[in-house]
Scaffold this motif. Structure first.
Motif, PDB file in Angstrom:
ATOM      1  N   MET A 155       0.836  -1.214   0.000  1.00 20.17           N
ATOM      2  CA  MET A 155       0.000   0.000   0.000  1.00 20.17           C
ATOM      3  C   MET A 155       0.871   1.266   0.000  1.00 20.17           C
ATOM      4  O   MET A 155       0.506   2.275  -0.566  1.00 20.17           O
ATOM      5  CB  MET A 155      -0.909  -0.007   1.237  1.00 20.17           C
ATOM      6  CG  MET A 155      -1.810   1.187   1.391  1.00 20.17           C
ATOM      7  SD  MET A 155      -3.193   1.207   0.226  1.00 20.17           S
ATOM      8  CE  MET A 155      -4.316   0.092   1.069  1.00 20.17           C
ATOM      9  N   GLN A 156       2.048   1.225   0.594  1.00 17.13           N
ATOM     10  CA  GLN A 156       2.824   2.461   0.737  1.00 17.13           C
ATOM     11  C   GLN A 156       3.578   2.813  -0.549  1.00 17.13           C
ATOM     12  O   GLN A 156       4.273   3.801  -0.595  1.00 17.13           O
ATOM     13  CB  GLN A 156       3.833   2.289   1.885  1.00 17.13           C
ATOM     14  CG  GLN A 156       3.191   2.038   3.234  1.00 17.13           C
ATOM     15  CD  GLN A 156       2.580   3.296   3.810  1.00 17.13           C
ATOM     16  OE1 GLN A 156       3.158   4.362   3.651  1.00 17.13           O
ATOM     17  NE2 GLN A 156       1.425   3.210   4.415  1.00 17.13           N
TER      18      GLN A 156
ATOM     19  N   ILE B  14       2.744   4.191  -3.147  1.00 17.32           N
ATOM     20  CA  ILE B  14       2.410   5.471  -3.768  1.00 17.32           C
ATOM     21  C   ILE B  14       3.433   6.544  -3.376  1.00 17.32           C
ATOM     22  O   ILE B  14       3.749   7.424  -4.161  1.00 17.32           O
ATOM     23  CB  ILE B  14       0.965   5.902  -3.421  1.00 17.32           C
ATOM     24  CG1 ILE B  14       0.523   7.109  -4.276  1.00 17.32           C
ATOM     25  CG2 ILE B  14       0.802   6.222  -1.935  1.00 17.32           C
ATOM     26  CD1 ILE B  14       0.481   6.874  -5.762  1.00 17.32           C
ATOM     27  N   LYS B  15       3.979   6.466  -2.154  1.00 22.50           N
ATOM     28  CA  LYS B  15       4.977   7.467  -1.745  1.00 22.50           C
ATOM     29  C   LYS B  15       6.218   7.387  -2.645  1.00 22.50           C
ATOM     30  O   LYS B  15       6.764   8.407  -3.077  1.00 22.50           O
ATOM     31  CB  LYS B  15       5.372   7.262  -0.281  1.00 22.50           C
ATOM     32  CG  LYS B  15       4.243   7.546   0.688  1.00 22.50           C
ATOM     33  CD  LYS B  15       4.683   7.631   2.117  1.00 22.50           C
ATOM     34  CE  LYS B  15       5.120   6.317   2.693  1.00 22.50           C
ATOM     35  NZ  LYS B  15       5.403   6.395   4.154  1.00 22.50           N
TER      36      LYS B  15
ATOM     37  N   VAL C  43       5.250   8.692  -6.243  1.00 19.52           N
ATOM     38  CA  VAL C  43       5.157  10.157  -6.294  1.00 19.52           C
ATOM     39  C   VAL C  43       6.553  10.765  -6.221  1.00 19.52           C
ATOM     40  O   VAL C  43       6.897  11.679  -6.974  1.00 19.52           O
ATOM     41  CB  VAL C  43       4.261  10.677  -5.147  1.00 19.52           C
ATOM     42  CG1 VAL C  43       4.440  12.176  -4.931  1.00 19.52           C
ATOM     43  CG2 VAL C  43       2.789  10.371  -5.453  1.00 19.52           C
TER      44      VAL C  43
ATOM     45  N   ARG D 246       8.044  10.493   2.327  1.00 18.09           N
ATOM     46  CA  ARG D 246       7.077  11.488   2.798  1.00 18.09           C
ATOM     47  C   ARG D 246       5.662  11.165   2.328  1.00 18.09           C
ATOM     48  O   ARG D 246       5.429  10.939   1.146  1.00 18.09           O
ATOM     49  CB  ARG D 246       7.510  12.865   2.252  1.00 18.09           C
ATOM     50  CG  ARG D 246       6.681  14.045   2.689  1.00 18.09           C
ATOM     51  CD  ARG D 246       6.833  14.422   4.114  1.00 18.09           C
ATOM     52  NE  ARG D 246       8.193  14.782   4.509  1.00 18.09           N
ATOM     53  CZ  ARG D 246       8.485  15.353   5.677  1.00 18.09           C
ATOM     54  NH1 ARG D 246       7.519  15.648   6.525  1.00 18.09           N
ATOM     55  NH2 ARG D 246       9.720  15.648   5.984  1.00 18.09           N
ATOM     56  N   ASN D 247       4.707  11.129   3.257  1.00 15.23           N
ATOM     57  CA  ASN D 247       3.284  10.943   2.918  1.00 15.23           C
ATOM     58  C   ASN D 247       2.687  12.323   2.644  1.00 15.23           C
ATOM     59  O   ASN D 247       1.947  12.877   3.456  1.00 15.23           O
ATOM     60  CB  ASN D 247       2.558  10.247   4.069  1.00 15.23           C
ATOM     61  CG  ASN D 247       1.107   9.905   3.714  1.00 15.23           C
ATOM     62  OD1 ASN D 247       0.733   9.946   2.537  1.00 15.23           O
ATOM     63  ND2 ASN D 247       0.309   9.610   4.712  1.00 15.23           N
ATOM     64  N   ILE D 248       3.013  12.863   1.488  1.00 14.42           N
ATOM     65  CA  ILE D 248       2.713  14.257   1.156  1.00 14.42           C
ATOM     66  C   ILE D 248       1.204  14.513   1.096  1.00 14.42           C
ATOM     67  O   ILE D 248       0.427  13.626   0.698  1.00 14.42           O
ATOM     68  CB  ILE D 248       3.407  14.654  -0.186  1.00 14.42           C
ATOM     69  CG1 ILE D 248       3.351  16.166  -0.432  1.00 14.42           C
ATOM     70  CG2 ILE D 248       2.831  13.864  -1.353  1.00 14.42           C
ATOM     71  CD1 ILE D 248       4.225  16.640  -1.603  1.00 14.42           C
ATOM     72  N   SER D 249       0.807  15.720   1.493  1.00  9.98           N
ATOM     73  CA  SER D 249      -0.613  16.098   1.417  1.00  9.98           C
ATOM     74  C   SER D 249      -0.906  16.689   0.035  1.00  9.98           C
ATOM     75  O   SER D 249       0.004  17.123  -0.674  1.00  9.98           O
ATOM     76  CB  SER D 249      -0.925  17.155   2.473  1.00  9.98           C
ATOM     77  OG  SER D 249      -0.302  18.386   2.109  1.00  9.98           O
ATOM     78  N   ILE D 250      -2.171  16.756  -0.331  1.00 16.13           N
ATOM     79  CA  ILE D 250      -2.516  17.256  -1.677  1.00 16.13           C
ATOM     80  C   ILE D 250      -2.204  18.741  -1.805  1.00 16.13           C
ATOM     81  O   ILE D 250      -1.821  19.200  -2.885  1.00 16.13           O
ATOM     82  CB  ILE D 250      -3.996  16.991  -2.053  1.00 16.13           C
ATOM     83  CG1 ILE D 250      -4.964  17.328  -0.947  1.00 16.13           C
ATOM     84  CG2 ILE D 250      -4.163  15.579  -2.572  1.00 16.13           C
ATOM     85  CD1 ILE D 250      -6.392  17.430  -1.389  1.00 16.13           C
ATOM     86  N   VAL D 251      -2.299  19.510  -0.718  1.00 19.62           N
ATOM     87  CA  VAL D 251      -1.981  20.937  -0.818  1.00 19.62           C
ATOM     88  C   VAL D 251      -0.488  21.125  -1.104  1.00 19.62           C
ATOM     89  O   VAL D 251      -0.115  21.895  -1.979  1.00 19.62           O
ATOM     90  CB  VAL D 251      -2.422  21.690   0.459  1.00 19.62           C
ATOM     91  CG1 VAL D 251      -1.840  23.109   0.503  1.00 19.62           C
ATOM     92  CG2 VAL D 251      -3.945  21.762   0.519  1.00 19.62           C
TER      93      VAL D 251
ATOM     94  N   GLU E  73       0.146  20.025  -4.606  1.00 15.74           N
ATOM     95  CA  GLU E  73      -0.298  21.046  -5.568  1.00 15.74           C
ATOM     96  C   GLU E  73       0.789  22.122  -5.736  1.00 15.74           C
ATOM     97  O   GLU E  73       1.071  22.565  -6.846  1.00 15.74           O
ATOM     98  CB  GLU E  73      -1.608  21.690  -5.118  1.00 15.74           C
ATOM     99  CG  GLU E  73      -2.135  22.714  -6.125  1.00 15.74           C
ATOM    100  CD  GLU E  73      -3.456  23.336  -5.712  1.00 15.74           C
ATOM    101  OE1 GLU E  73      -3.620  23.711  -4.524  1.00 15.74           O
ATOM    102  OE2 GLU E  73      -4.358  23.455  -6.572  1.00 15.74           O
ATOM    103  N   LYS E  74       1.446  22.506  -4.635  1.00 19.67           N
ATOM    104  CA  LYS E  74       2.526  23.503  -4.709  1.00 19.67           C
ATOM    105  C   LYS E  74       3.645  23.003  -5.629  1.00 19.67           C
ATOM    106  O   LYS E  74       4.174  23.759  -6.458  1.00 19.67           O
ATOM    107  CB  LYS E  74       3.101  23.774  -3.313  1.00 19.67           C
ATOM    108  CG  LYS E  74       2.218  24.604  -2.393  1.00 19.67           C
ATOM    109  CD  LYS E  74       2.930  24.836  -1.064  1.00 19.67           C
ATOM    110  CE  LYS E  74       2.097  25.587  -0.071  1.00 19.67           C
ATOM    111  NZ  LYS E  74       2.775  25.742   1.250  1.00 19.67           N
TER     112      LYS E  74
ATOM    113  N   PHE F 169      -0.020  12.372 -12.662  1.00 18.38           N
ATOM    114  CA  PHE F 169      -0.440  11.002 -12.303  1.00 18.38           C
ATOM    115  C   PHE F 169      -0.703  10.124 -13.529  1.00 18.38           C
ATOM    116  O   PHE F 169      -1.257   9.026 -13.400  1.00 18.38           O
ATOM    117  CB  PHE F 169      -1.681  11.045 -11.406  1.00 18.38           C
ATOM    118  CG  PHE F 169      -1.376  11.404  -9.983  1.00 18.38           C
ATOM    119  CD1 PHE F 169      -1.732  12.640  -9.467  1.00 18.38           C
ATOM    120  CD2 PHE F 169      -0.709  10.504  -9.160  1.00 18.38           C
ATOM    121  CE1 PHE F 169      -1.436  12.961  -8.143  1.00 18.38           C
ATOM    122  CE2 PHE F 169      -0.413  10.810  -7.838  1.00 18.38           C
ATOM    123  CZ  PHE F 169      -0.778  12.052  -7.337  1.00 18.38           C
TER     124      PHE F 169
ATOM    125  N   MET G  99      -0.453   6.255 -13.487  1.00 16.04           N
ATOM    126  CA  MET G  99      -0.364   5.711 -12.110  1.00 16.04           C
ATOM    127  C   MET G  99      -1.690   5.106 -11.687  1.00 16.04           C
ATOM    128  O   MET G  99      -2.701   5.700 -11.961  1.00 16.04           O
ATOM    129  CB  MET G  99       0.078   6.807 -11.128  1.00 16.04           C
ATOM    130  CG  MET G  99       1.593   6.973 -11.062  1.00 16.04           C
ATOM    131  SD  MET G  99       2.041   7.850  -9.529  1.00 16.04           S
ATOM    132  CE  MET G  99       2.956   9.213 -10.285  1.00 16.04           C
TER     133      MET G  99
END
Lengths: 70, 70
Positions: free
Chosen positions: A1-2, A4-5, A8, A45-50, A53-54, A67, A70
């Motif tokens: 599951m991890q 995706i980190k 990304v 890092r489990n980055i947040s969408i905000v 977005e930056k 993406f 993905m």
């Protein structure tokens, strides 16, 4: 599951290199700390969408392009 | 800059409704608290990619499809 980190992180590094940006330059453009970018790129890092977005804006791309596949 | 939270929330709700799932059913499938899903859908939650991946898997879609057009 991890996975995706890692995916990304690899994508941020790939797009950053394509644009010829150093981590320092991307950090400045995204208003994010350079060490944070290093941890994102190394898949830690489990980055947040905000924050994502930056990075996506600073990399001059879109969520759709980021993406793709993905 | 914070628009992404609203866009992601609207997309989760759209896909959930398309699949005919209640918030309770999605919460169960994603192993995420129902109230968390409610806050994501109302655009209040700065969701992390690991939690977003749980929702994307539970909605039987992909990051590419989820962010299409964003």
């Amino acid at each position: 599951m991890q996975m995706i980190k890692q995916k990304v992180g690899a994508r941020v590094r790939e797009l950053r290199n394509q644009k010829g940006l150093s981590q320092e330059k991307l950090a400045l453009a995204a208003d994010i700390d350079r060490t944070y970018i290093a941890s994102v790129e190394s898949g830690k890092r489990n980055i947040s969408i905000v924050n994502l977005e930056k990075l996506i804006i600073a990399l001059d791309t879109s969520f759709a392009e980021f993406f793709e596949g993905m």
